[in-house]
Design a protein around this motif. Structure first.
Motif, mmCIF file in Angstrom:
data_model
loop_
_atom_site.group_PDB
_atom_site.id
_atom_site.type_symbol
_atom_site.label_atom_id
_atom_site.label_comp_id
_atom_site.label_asym_id
_atom_site.label_seq_id
_atom_site.Cartn_x
_atom_site.Cartn_y
_atom_site.Cartn_z
ATOM 1 N N ARG A 3 1.025 -1.159 -0.025
ATOM 2 C CA ARG A 3 0.204 -0.065 0.089
ATOM 3 C C ARG A 3 0.867 0.977 -0.011
ATOM 4 O O ARG A 3 1.824 1.179 0.676
ATOM 5 C CB ARG A 3 -0.996 -0.024 1.327
ATOM 6 N N ASP A 4 0.270 2.148 -0.920
ATOM 7 C CA ASP A 4 1.296 3.456 -1.097
ATOM 8 C C ASP A 4 0.788 4.367 0.166
ATOM 9 O O ASP A 4 -0.316 4.636 0.467
ATOM 10 C CB ASP A 4 0.999 4.198 -2.359
ATOM 11 N N LYS A 5 1.869 4.618 1.024
ATOM 12 C CA LYS A 5 1.931 5.423 2.446
ATOM 13 C C LYS A 5 1.692 6.972 2.096
ATOM 14 O O LYS A 5 1.345 7.508 2.930
ATOM 15 C CB LYS A 5 2.908 5.040 3.324
ATOM 16 N N SER A 6 2.198 7.456 0.580
ATOM 17 C CA SER A 6 2.405 8.760 0.572
ATOM 18 C C SER A 6 1.043 9.490 0.691
ATOM 19 O O SER A 6 -0.009 9.040 0.315
ATOM 20 C CB SER A 6 3.084 9.110 -0.675
ATOM 21 N N ARG A 7 1.207 10.867 1.168
ATOM 22 C CA ARG A 7 0.000 11.586 1.436
ATOM 23 C C ARG A 7 0.046 12.752 0.365
ATOM 24 O O ARG A 7 1.124 13.386 0.174
ATOM 25 C CB ARG A 7 -0.255 12.063 2.593
ATOM 26 N N ARG A 16 3.136 22.846 10.038
ATOM 27 C CA ARG A 16 4.239 22.302 11.227
ATOM 28 C C ARG A 16 3.808 20.836 11.509
ATOM 29 O O ARG A 16 4.668 20.052 11.730
ATOM 30 C CB ARG A 16 4.134 23.367 12.129
ATOM 31 N N GLN A 17 2.536 20.755 12.054
ATOM 32 C CA GLN A 17 2.111 19.324 12.662
ATOM 33 C C GLN A 17 2.398 18.270 11.590
ATOM 34 O O GLN A 17 2.442 17.189 11.814
ATOM 35 C CB GLN A 17 0.579 19.513 13.143
ATOM 36 N N ARG A 18 1.817 18.574 10.098
ATOM 37 C CA ARG A 18 1.955 17.598 9.282
ATOM 38 C C ARG A 18 3.318 17.288 8.734
ATOM 39 O O ARG A 18 3.439 16.036 8.889
ATOM 40 C CB ARG A 18 1.469 18.414 7.926
ATOM 41 N N LEU A 19 4.199 18.186 8.894
ATOM 42 C CA LEU A 19 5.604 17.906 8.819
ATOM 43 C C LEU A 19 6.236 16.916 9.792
ATOM 44 O O LEU A 19 7.118 15.794 9.555
ATOM 45 C CB LEU A 19 6.586 19.244 8.776
ATOM 46 N N VAL A 20 5.807 17.100 11.161
ATOM 47 C CA VAL A 20 6.385 16.354 12.185
ATOM 48 C C VAL A 20 5.669 15.070 11.980
ATOM 49 O O VAL A 20 6.195 14.035 12.290
ATOM 50 C CB VAL A 20 5.795 17.005 13.552
ATOM 51 N N LEU A 21 4.256 14.886 12.012
ATOM 52 C CA LEU A 21 3.670 13.499 11.701
ATOM 53 C C LEU A 21 4.319 12.657 10.590
ATOM 54 O O LEU A 21 4.309 11.663 10.633
ATOM 55 C CB LEU A 21 2.240 13.770 11.532
ATOM 56 N N ALA A 22 4.606 13.341 9.511
ATOM 57 C CA ALA A 22 5.159 12.740 8.307
ATOM 58 C C ALA A 22 6.584 12.171 8.514
ATOM 59 O O ALA A 22 6.750 10.959 8.112
ATOM 60 C CB ALA A 22 5.213 13.788 7.063
ATOM 61 N N THR A 23 7.211 12.848 9.606
ATOM 62 C CA THR A 23 8.923 12.545 9.684
ATOM 63 C C THR A 23 8.354 11.270 10.909
ATOM 64 O O THR A 23 9.221 10.265 10.516
ATOM 65 C CB THR A 23 9.325 13.601 10.492
ATOM 66 N N LEU A 24 7.780 11.217 11.858
ATOM 67 C CA LEU A 24 7.364 10.214 12.735
ATOM 68 C C LEU A 24 6.884 8.973 12.236
ATOM 69 O O LEU A 24 7.208 7.798 12.669
ATOM 70 C CB LEU A 24 6.638 10.622 14.113
ATOM 71 N N GLY A 71 7.257 19.140 -1.560
ATOM 72 C CA GLY A 71 7.494 17.624 -1.428
ATOM 73 C C GLY A 71 8.545 17.349 -0.562
ATOM 74 O O GLY A 71 9.633 17.877 -0.435
ATOM 75 N N TYR A 72 7.921 16.461 0.343
ATOM 76 C CA TYR A 72 8.930 16.023 1.639
ATOM 77 C C TYR A 72 8.964 14.591 1.816
ATOM 78 O O TYR A 72 7.879 13.868 1.689
ATOM 79 C CB TYR A 72 8.556 16.748 2.870
ATOM 80 N N LYS A 73 10.355 13.869 1.687
ATOM 81 C CA LYS A 73 10.302 12.548 1.905
ATOM 82 C C LYS A 73 11.197 12.362 3.011
ATOM 83 O O LYS A 73 12.356 12.575 3.020
ATOM 84 C CB LYS A 73 11.120 11.707 0.716
ATOM 85 N N PRO A 74 10.478 11.687 4.189
ATOM 86 C CA PRO A 74 11.401 11.987 5.492
ATOM 87 C C PRO A 74 12.513 10.890 5.347
ATOM 88 O O PRO A 74 12.420 9.925 4.933
ATOM 89 C CB PRO A 74 10.158 11.513 6.579
ATOM 90 N N GLY A 75 13.499 11.199 6.202
ATOM 91 C CA GLY A 75 14.669 10.329 6.148
ATOM 92 C C GLY A 75 14.531 9.710 8.022
ATOM 93 O O GLY A 75 13.561 9.536 8.393
ATOM 94 N N VAL A 76 15.893 9.919 8.322
ATOM 95 C CA VAL A 76 15.896 9.560 9.830
ATOM 96 C C VAL A 76 16.340 10.882 10.736
ATOM 97 O O VAL A 76 16.984 11.590 10.196
ATOM 98 C CB VAL A 76 17.105 8.347 10.033
ATOM 99 N N VAL A 77 15.745 10.957 11.722
ATOM 100 C CA VAL A 77 16.015 12.151 12.689
ATOM 101 C C VAL A 77 17.328 11.722 13.389
ATOM 102 O O VAL A 77 17.292 10.432 14.296
ATOM 103 C CB VAL A 77 14.805 12.353 13.400
ATOM 104 N N VAL A 78 18.533 12.397 13.228
ATOM 105 C CA VAL A 78 19.687 12.043 13.948
ATOM 106 C C VAL A 78 19.930 12.663 15.040
ATOM 107 O O VAL A 78 20.795 12.333 15.806
ATOM 108 C CB VAL A 78 20.826 12.189 12.876
#
Length: 377
Positions: A3-7, A16-24, A71-78
């Motif tokens: 299933r495609d997870k992208s939104r 701000r909240q969308r970016l945080v939730l996308a990252t987590l 467009g934002y493809k999250p990585g790893v929070v270091v």
């Protein structure tokens, strides 16, 4: 499984909240129609993207030329130490602290970052509120207070800022802890900080007496610390202003907050013809904040209205156990948070109003978000 997870999202709300939730949740997102015809992303939103870039790795951020599509493809929070970020003068440092707290908890290593900009303004919770209330809220979810710190090194009022804080956030081992947090107790004491920068030292005293005068009608244990910063002693930022943050502590350990700031306009940008705006007096400010806090306490609930959204986010990120919390009347921002949580985490809250106390009890089963970044390392 495939299933495609992208939104695909639209508009500037809850950026701000969308970016945080996308990252987590490691969800790629595309946000279009961001203030089309009105200049697209605001400077503070671009600054937030730069900040996420600094604390992350293996991510992709793509902004079009007009700033209306991201467009934002999250990585790893270091995470990391000895980091710095200039938050600019369009929004307060508080705008950036909340996402950093959530991202820092799920980072590969503990986060230590110096943030520069406006410490106290009218749009975002003050750094004092974060220090006295928000950080302590995290301990209910199993976050250790050791390694969790917000140190105010200099104050910065609008419009030019010049403030500086040092934020340290520990990364959790695996998951948060589900809560059953419904008893707010009775107020046993009130604490606070009245500050002033580049103005007379008497102003903080006047704020203190005005606020205490109102509080003492209800409770004797009131102590508001004063923090006066002048150019001679340093740590005073670039603009003149004053304000106060107050916290009611209850018998069950809940912390309810209110804050307000008055800042002087930028004299360089004012024309000679324009009248000097009339500022709220220190006495009026003290009384206003005292009234705001009493109103927050009267609303009921284990957190104040500004912390509702963060509370729901933390509950949703918990392991798949039942979390139960009680708040006062739901704010519009909190309702938007519940929608975003459903969108990204697929967590639904059962909402049960209590007509006797005018409070609302919310229950959810957490999404079980784990700190996978720590495992990778």
């Amino acid at each position: 499984m495939g299933r495609d997870k992208s939104r695909r999202l639209s508009g500037s709300r809850d950026f701000r909240q969308r970016l945080v939730l996308a990252t987590l949740t490691s969800t790629p997102i595309t946000i279009k129609d961001i203030r089309a015809g009105e200049g697209g992303l605001r400077p503070h939103e671009m600054s937030l993207l730069h900040l996420i870039h600094k604390v992350s790795d293996q991510h992709v951020i793509d902004v079009n030329d007009t700033g209306t599509k991201v467009g934002y493809k999250p990585g790893v929070v270091v995470g990391g130490k000895d980091m710095e970020h200039d938050c600019g003068a369009h929004r307060g440092i508080g705008y950036f602290i909340e996402p950093l707290l959530l991202l820092g908890l799920f980072a590969r290593s503990p986060l230590s970052i110096r943030l520069k900009g406006i410490t106290n303004d009218t749009k975002d919770p003050s750094v004092d509120t974060f220090r006295m209330v928000t950080l302590h809220m995290l301990k209910h979810f199993g976050v250790p207070l050791e390694g969790l710190e917000l140190k105010i090194e200099s104050r910065g009022a609008p419009p030019r800022g010049g403030g500086e804080v040092l934020l340290r956030v520990p990364n959790i081992n695996s998951t948060l802890k589900a809560v059953n947090w419904i008893d707010e107790g009775m107020v046993k004491r009130i604490r606070g900080v009245a500050f002033s920068t580049n103005v007379s030292a008497q102003i903080v005293t006047r704020i203190f007496y005005a606020a205490r005068g109102l509080f003492n009608k209800f409770i004797p244990d009131v102590h508001i610390f004063t923090d006066h910063r002048a150019s001679s002693s340093g740590g005073c930022g670039l603009s003149a202003g004053y304000g106060v943050s107050v916290v009611a502590e209850t018998t069950t350990g809940c912390l309810i907050s209110a804050d307000a700031t008055v800042s002087y306009p930028n004299v360089d940008e004012m024309s000679e013809q324009s009248e000097k705006p009339e500022l709220m007096s220190p006495e009026d400010l003290g009384e206003q904040v005292a009234s705001m806090l009493l109103e927050e306490v009267a609303q009921g609930g284990v957190v104040d209205s500004t912390h509702q959204g963060l509370l729901f986010m933390l509950c949703a990120l918990c392991p798949p156990d039942v979390s139960k919390v009680r708040v006062g009347q739901l704010t519009l921002r909190a309702i938007e948070s519940l929608r975003n949580i459903k969108e990204f985490l697929d967590v639904k809250f059962i909402i049960k109003p209590d007509p006797n106390s005018n409070t609302v009890t919310l229950k959810c089963v957490g999404a079980g978000v784990k700190n996978l970044a720590r495992k990778i390392s």
